[in-house]
Design an enzyme around this catalytic site. Structure first.
Site, PDB file in Angstrom:
ATOM      1  N   ASP A   7     -51.175 -45.797 147.339  1.00  0.00           N
ATOM      2  CA  ASP A   7     -50.250 -45.683 146.217  1.00  0.00           C
ATOM      3  C   ASP A   7     -50.176 -47.010 145.486  1.00  0.00           C
ATOM      4  OD1 ASP A   7     -49.794 -43.163 147.147  1.00  0.00           O
ATOM      5  OD2 ASP A   7     -47.791 -43.558 147.926  1.00  0.00           O
ATOM      6  N   SER A  33     -50.747 -51.174 143.346  1.00  0.00           N
ATOM      7  CA  SER A  33     -51.359 -51.534 144.631  1.00  0.00           C
ATOM      8  C   SER A  33     -52.553 -50.677 145.019  1.00  0.00           C
ATOM      9  CB  SER A  33     -50.305 -51.493 145.740  1.00  0.00           C
ATOM     10  OG  SER A  33     -49.458 -52.611 145.638  1.00  0.00           O
ATOM     11  N   GLY A  54     -42.784 -49.900 136.108  1.00  0.00           N
ATOM     12  CA  GLY A  54     -42.708 -48.780 135.188  1.00  0.00           C
ATOM     13  C   GLY A  54     -43.915 -47.870 135.165  1.00  0.00           C
ATOM     14  N   TYR A 107     -56.969 -39.897 153.550  1.00  0.00           N
ATOM     15  CA  TYR A 107     -56.893 -41.318 153.194  1.00  0.00           C
ATOM     16  C   TYR A 107     -56.205 -41.451 151.844  1.00  0.00           C
ATOM     17  CZ  TYR A 107     -60.160 -41.546 157.008  1.00  0.00           C
ATOM     18  OH  TYR A 107     -60.737 -41.419 158.244  1.00  0.00           O
TER      19      TYR A 107
END
Length: 457
Positions: free
Chosen positions: A300, A58, A305, A297
């Site tokens: 993640d 993401s 995996g 800022y």
């Protein structure tokens, strides 16, 4: 920075958490230090290097938001125009949302559209098909009402807007507008474009004794592309982070976006109901953290995996990235990042809050089931305490040899926030927000950035 000491500490932590490898990059005052420890694949035992390519998950959203802001700079897109200006046929179940949702709602995860897009396939029309498939998608919450993270759908809609404006597919847009101008050599958005001689393999873990095993899913589906499919190296990630530290400019001096675009991305914020696990606010493609009064800022990312972390400290002129092919464990990344931050003399990551035993809560107000597609949480009072039972995805339970229902005790921090500790050595303490009281009953449960409305509410 004492790289030798940090490398040794990283090796210790990789062994403790049974993570095969990690690559670390530190950007400070325009200079990059990077190193890697461990192996790319437990089967081949090939070593990880600074050229190893990891899946960013993401963190991709930061890349996509940055590319979208180029279109804003060029006057081809606007954050607050309805999506329908660019996609006239856009439609979801709620007519008001269909007409009023904007790119800003999508970028800061306040659109509330349920991720009900079915299987759009792996073709070049994947984002167009996703939009066709959500014509009947209901609202998880009213438009703009609360923050609720969208893993794939929100940024897929943004990508489709980009495709229509630019006339090319999202993957080509990213390559030509970002990867090329930034001078990146190890970054791509399609699995088939990844140099397999440099690629890290994802790993999962069932127990510390067994150790990591190769993930059964090599890559996320293409539907996750704009929200999760960028592959990169630590040095390349920092080339992107440099744009935020230098007012929109790349390290090669090329302007990627305007300084105003960077300000918009970092200062257009909405509150996050659970402020403790990641940060109290969400901006455009970035999490906003408060580390002992310093604004940081972040973003993640996790695939099946592999995991990525990015932290940008503008006041200190520092950016740090941590890429791994195992995990995720918040305690692992926090220990690694804090080792580096302390060595640099920078502010470190705050600890989670402590429970407040003096709180006298009406436990009945929290009881009930909260759910969204693929997730269900059941909260009940038991012996004067609140307990949360998570219904685990059956496939995940089989792969990781976990029960399909796991119960945790909720320890109150405030009237709306709770700690959720675990007895499982593979799990860290999580945080939960239960809020939005209506007629005496909470309406939402927010954890891991996802919002779950009360079932039947």
């Amino acid at each position: 920075m004492d790289v030798t000491r940090i490398r040794a500490r990283l090796s210790e932590l990789l062994a403790e958490y049974r993570i095969p490898s990690a690559a670390v990059g530190i950007l400070r005052d325009g200079e990059i230090t990077d190193f890697a420890v461990g192996i790319r694949n437990v089967s081949t035992r090939e070593p990880a290097t600074t050229d190893t390519i990891y899946q960013c998950g993401s963190m991709t959203k930061t890349w996509t938001a940055l590319a979208f802001m180029q279109l804003v700079d060029e006057g081809k897109a606007a954050l607050d125009e309805p999506v329908r200006k660019y996609l006239p046929d856009f439609r979801v179940a709620d007519p008001g949302v269909s007409a009023e949702v904007t790119p800003r709602h999508l970028l800061n995860h306040t659109n509330g559209i349920e991720e009900d897009y079915g299987d759009p396939g792996e073709g070049d029309d994947v984002y167009e098909r996703m939009l066709e498939n959500i014509a009947g998608a209901p609202q998880v919450h009213p438009l703009g009402h609360t923050h609720g993270y969208s893993a794939a759908l929100g940024y897929a809609i943004v990508a489709r807007i980009m495709e229509v404006i630019d006339g090319r597919g999202w993957d080509d847009i990213m390559k030509d507008r970002l990867f090329g101008p930034l001078g990146l050599t190890g970054t791509s958005s399609r699995p088939e474009h990844v140099d397999q001689d440099r690629a890290a393999t994802g790993h999962l873990i069932r127990s510390l004794d067994e150790g990591p095993f190769v993930s059964p899913l090599a890559y996320l589906p293409r539907s996750f592309g704009p929200g999760g499919n960028v592959n990169s190296t630590a040095r390349d990630v920092l080339a992107m982070a440099h744009v935020f530290l230098d007012g929109g400019k790349a390290s090669n001096g090329r302007r990627i976006v305007s300084a105003e675009a960077v300000r918009e991305m970092t200062h257009s914020r909405v509150p996050v109901p659970d402020p403790y696990m990641f940060g109290p606010e969400w901006a455009l493609g970035l999490i906003v953290c408060d580390w002992h009064g310093e604004t940081v800022y972040a973003h993640d990312g996790s695939t099946i995996g592999q995991n990525a972390r990015l932290r940008i400290l503008p006041d200190s002129g520092i950016a740090i990235t941590l890429l791994t092919n195992g995990g995720p464990r918040e305690s692992f990344s926090k220990k690694v990042l804090n080792e580096i931050l302390a060595d640099l003399g920078a502010v470190t990551i705050p600890d989670l809050p402590k429970p407040d035993p003096a709180l006298n809560l009406d436990l009945s107000a929290y009881e009930g089931a909260y759910e969204r597609p693929g997730a269900r949480y059941e909260v009940e009072a038991d012996g004067g305490k609140l307990r949360l039972t998570l219904a685990v995805d059956p496939m995940q339970a089989r792969i990781l040899d976990r029960p399909e229902r796991i119960t945790y005790e909720l320890l109150p921090v405030s009237e709306t926030h709770f700690l959720m500790p675990s007895n499982d050595p593979l799990e860290d303490t999580q945080t939960v927000a239960i809020y939005g009281f209506d007629n005496g009953a909470a309406q939402y449960l927010h954890t891991n950035c996802r919002v779950n409305p009360r079932a039947g509410g």
